[in-house]
Design a protein around this motif. Structure first.
Motif, PDB file in Angstrom:
ATOM      1  N   VAL A 282      -5.098   6.259  -1.158  1.00  0.00           N
ATOM      2  CA  VAL A 282      -4.426   5.044  -0.714  1.00  0.00           C
ATOM      3  C   VAL A 282      -4.573   4.033  -1.836  1.00  0.00           C
TER       4      VAL A 282
ATOM      5  N   LEU B 267      -6.929  12.653   0.149  1.00  0.00           N
ATOM      6  CA  LEU B 267      -6.226  11.462   0.617  1.00  0.00           C
ATOM      7  C   LEU B 267      -6.391  10.360  -0.416  1.00  0.00           C
TER       8      LEU B 267
ATOM      9  N   SER C 102      -3.666   0.120  -2.860  1.00  0.00           N
ATOM     10  CA  SER C 102      -3.263  -1.165  -2.290  1.00  0.00           C
ATOM     11  C   SER C 102      -3.334  -2.253  -3.350  1.00  0.00           C
TER      12      SER C 102
ATOM     13  N   LYS D   9       0.218   5.539   0.621  1.00  0.00           N
ATOM     14  CA  LYS D   9      -0.737   6.555   1.060  1.00  0.00           C
ATOM     15  C   LYS D   9      -0.172   7.928   0.724  1.00  0.00           C
TER      16      LYS D   9
ATOM     17  N   ASN E 188       1.443   7.095  -7.080  1.00  0.00           N
ATOM     18  CA  ASN E 188       1.441   6.239  -5.897  1.00  0.00           C
ATOM     19  C   ASN E 188       1.147   4.787  -6.231  1.00  0.00           C
TER      20      ASN E 188
ATOM     21  N   SER F 146       0.836  -1.203   0.000  1.00  0.00           N
ATOM     22  CA  SER F 146       0.000   0.000   0.000  1.00  0.00           C
ATOM     23  C   SER F 146       0.869   1.250   0.000  1.00  0.00           C
TER      24      SER F 146
END
Length: 127
Positions: free
Chosen positions: A24, A22, A26, A11, A124, A9
């Motif tokens: 995230v 935000l 995964s 973040k 990310n 993951s």
């Protein structure tokens, strides 16, 4: 004893068009989960998958692949469907993963915001 698979993951808290956002990402091995919120909670859950080609085969060429995007729960926002479609195309092209879940809740659903958000998510990546 076999090692259990570890969920990767990443973040990030970024300002997207002036709003704290935000994200995230995964990687569960068989599926990518992407959580994006400007409210601090999930509002809509969208599933996006690669169904293959019309011939029944998979191809990493996203132009000849068939994608299915559906809202599992929450509001059926066109912006969320477009973002999920763009993300599954990018993820499939770069990693051959063929399924994502997008949990999303945005205040700003404008085109510039969605473009910025897509870049944040890709930066990310866990796939």
């Amino acid at each position: 004893m076999a090692n259990p698979q570890i969920v990767q993951s990443k973040k990030s808290l970024e300002h997207v068009e002036g709003l704290p956002t935000l994200t995230v990402c995964s990687n569960f091995g068989n599926k990518i989960m992407i959580f994006v919120t400007q409210y601090g909670r999930i509002g809509t859950m969208v599933s996006a998958e690669v169904d293959g080609l019309s011939h029944g085969e998979y191809s990493t060429d996203s132009m000849s692949s068939i994608f299915t995007v559906k809202v599992l729960f929450g509001m059926e926002e066109p912006a969320y469907i477009v973002l999920a479609r763009q993300l599954i195309e990018e993820i499939f092209r770069s990693s051959n993963k063929n399924s994502i879940l997008l949990a999303i809740s945005l205040k700003d659903k404008s085109i510039p915001s969605l473009k910025c958000l897509k870049n944040v998510i890709i930066a990310n990546r866990t796939w």
